[in-house]
Motif scaffolding. Structure first.
Motif, PDB file in Angstrom:
ATOM      1  N   TYR A  20      -6.869  -1.775  -0.480  1.00  0.00           N
ATOM      2  CA  TYR A  20      -6.451  -1.815  -1.661  1.00  0.00           C
ATOM      3  C   TYR A  20      -5.352  -3.054  -2.057  1.00  0.00           C
ATOM      4  CZ  TYR A  20      -2.656  -0.050  -4.846  1.00  0.00           C
ATOM      5  OH  TYR A  20      -1.993   0.109  -5.625  1.00  0.00           O
TER       6      TYR A  20
ATOM      7  N   TYR B 105       1.260  -1.675  -0.023  1.00  0.00           N
ATOM      8  CA  TYR B 105      -0.192   0.205   0.327  1.00  0.00           C
ATOM      9  C   TYR B 105       0.729   1.409   0.029  1.00  0.00           C
ATOM     10  CZ  TYR B 105      -3.183   3.187   1.751  1.00  0.00           C
ATOM     11  OH  TYR B 105      -4.578   4.448   1.268  1.00  0.00           O
TER      12      TYR B 105
ATOM     13  N   LYS C 189       0.374   3.265  -3.825  1.00  0.00           N
ATOM     14  CA  LYS C 189      -0.759   4.380  -3.099  1.00  0.00           C
ATOM     15  C   LYS C 189      -0.812   5.490  -2.910  1.00  0.00           C
ATOM     16  CE  LYS C 189      -4.961   4.452  -2.492  1.00  0.00           C
ATOM     17  NZ  LYS C 189      -6.189   4.400  -3.679  1.00  0.00           N
TER      18      LYS C 189
ATOM     19  N   LYS D 174      -8.397   0.316   4.867  1.00  0.00           N
ATOM     20  CA  LYS D 174      -8.000   0.924   4.242  1.00  0.00           C
ATOM     21  C   LYS D 174      -7.357   0.095   2.757  1.00  0.00           C
ATOM     22  CE  LYS D 174      -7.223   5.239   2.459  1.00  0.00           C
ATOM     23  NZ  LYS D 174      -6.691   6.918   2.839  1.00  0.00           N
TER      24      LYS D 174
END
Length: 97
Positions: A77, A18, A22, A73
């Motif tokens: 992802y 992540y 991200k 979260k």
């Protein structure tokens, strides 16, 4: 490696995935590093120990609400992408009771 060790390994891979993809960080940012340390501490003190189910299936939520939301979260992802980047860990995680 015991179940807690596998859980620690899996959550670390998810957080690193992540943070790298991200958030665009090469190394863990301070926020993700703190979350990883928090997750490891919570796993170390899990009341179910090596008999624990996957956190999603657990009846006792051991994360505080802000950290729980951040972990959700990250898992939303990283979870689907784990099969590409860490296939063995992903399959092992999916096969937990």
């Amino acid at each position: 490696m015991d179940r807690i060790g596998y859980e620690k390994d899996t959550i670390e891979k998810m957080i690193r995935l992540y943070c790298r993809h991200k958030e665009g960080n090469r190394e863990l940012c301070s926020s993700c590093r703190e979350l990883l340390e928090y997750a490891h501490r919570r796993l170390d003190t899990c009341r179910y120990g090596n008999d624990k189910a996957a956190c999603k299936k657990c009846t006792t939520h051991c994360y505080a609400p802000p950290q729980r939301e951040k972990i959700r979260k990250i898992m939303r992802y990283a979870g689907p992408r784990m099969i590409i980047y860490h296939p063995v860990a992903a399959i092992r995680h999916m096969m937990q009771r």
